[in-house]
Design a protein around this motif. Structure first.
Motif, PDB file in Angstrom:
ATOM      1  N   ASP A 165     -39.726  12.353 -39.800  1.00 37.84           N
ATOM      2  CA  ASP A 165     -38.596  11.778 -40.550  1.00 37.84           C
ATOM      3  C   ASP A 165     -37.404  12.717 -40.524  1.00 37.84           C
ATOM      4  O   ASP A 165     -37.543  13.936 -40.629  1.00 37.84           O
ATOM      5  CB  ASP A 165     -38.993  11.528 -42.013  1.00 37.84           C
ATOM      6  N   ASP A 166     -36.237  12.148 -40.371  1.00 39.31           N
ATOM      7  CA  ASP A 166     -34.966  12.884 -40.439  1.00 39.31           C
ATOM      8  C   ASP A 166     -34.794  13.935 -39.339  1.00 39.31           C
ATOM      9  O   ASP A 166     -34.059  14.907 -39.516  1.00 39.31           O
ATOM     10  CB  ASP A 166     -34.798  13.567 -41.809  1.00 39.31           C
ATOM     11  N   THR A 167     -35.504  13.783 -38.224  1.00 37.49           N
ATOM     12  CA  THR A 167     -35.294  14.708 -37.102  1.00 37.49           C
ATOM     13  C   THR A 167     -35.144  13.908 -35.823  1.00 37.49           C
ATOM     14  O   THR A 167     -35.516  12.732 -35.752  1.00 37.49           O
ATOM     15  CB  THR A 167     -36.484  15.679 -36.919  1.00 37.49           C
ATOM     16  N   GLU A 168     -34.601  14.553 -34.838  1.00 37.57           N
ATOM     17  CA  GLU A 168     -34.529  13.951 -33.508  1.00 37.57           C
ATOM     18  C   GLU A 168     -35.891  14.121 -32.824  1.00 37.57           C
ATOM     19  O   GLU A 168     -36.624  15.066 -33.115  1.00 37.57           O
ATOM     20  CB  GLU A 168     -33.445  14.637 -32.680  1.00 37.57           C
TER      21      GLU A 168
END
Length: 201
Positions: free
Chosen positions: A119-122
């Protein structure tokens, strides 16, 4: 493969010891053909990953023999200033070439891309060793690198007994030979030599 120094040492040393005294004054090669390599791999099933699935062909045999020559050249360097094994002392691979062979073989470890995406990362891709497709020479090269860069290298010796061509790990300060039979043979040879010289010490 169990990732321990002892296992690595044993595997690298056992590879070198496939060149041995044949019991008749000559030198035998346990890896002279595919049957020999297959038997050796099976004997080391506990330390070789997926030993039962390793494909052994003429190309693999040639690569393992080339790698063994590199290992024995580095063993010869490791025992300096002592003499190397007489089995190949006159035709050792130059040390830089031996190091290059080890590094090239170790790099043949198959890898696979592994995706990490939280979540919330590339998304991020890392490479890691493949669970399949083990390369025998890569495993052996990595074991040899672990040995020559580890503490056991300082205990490595070439057995000086007559006709012996083995390397061994010195287990205690007074150990001179790879096994008791070599010590006996060396003492008998010294006795005969003194006798030939008229009993002079």
């Amino acid at each position: 493969m169990q990732d321990t120094t002892h296992t690595d040492s044993r595997l690298a040393l056992d590879l070198a010891l496939t060149i041995r005294h044949d019991g008749h004054g000559g030198v035998a090669d346990d890896l002279s053909d595919l049957a020999g390599l297959t038997a050796w791999v099976r004997e080391h099933a506990e330390t070789l990953p997926d030993a039962s699935e390793l494909s052994v062909d003429e190309t693999t045999l040639a690569a393992v023999r080339d790698l063994r020559a590199a290992v024995r050249a580095l063993f010869a360097r490791a025992v300096r200033p002592g003499a190397p094994s007489p089995a190949d002392a006159t035709r050792l691979v130059p040390v830089p070439e031996a190091v290059a062979r080890l590094n090239a073989a170790a790099a043949r470890t198959p890898t696979v891309p592994v995706l990490h995406w939280t979540d919330d990362t590339e998304p991020v891709v890392h490479r890691q060793p493949s669970p399949r497709g083990t390369d025998l020479t890569a495993v052996l090269a990595q074991a040899a690198i672990a040995f020559v860069s580890g503490a056991d290298r300082r205990r490595l010796r070439a057995c000086p007994a007559p006709r012996c061509v083995r390397y061994f790990l010195k287990d205690h300060p007074r150990q001179e030979w790879c096994k008791p039979s070599c010590g006996n043979r060396a003492r008998v040879a010294r006795h005969h030599e003194r006798h030939k010289q008229g009993g002079r010490p």
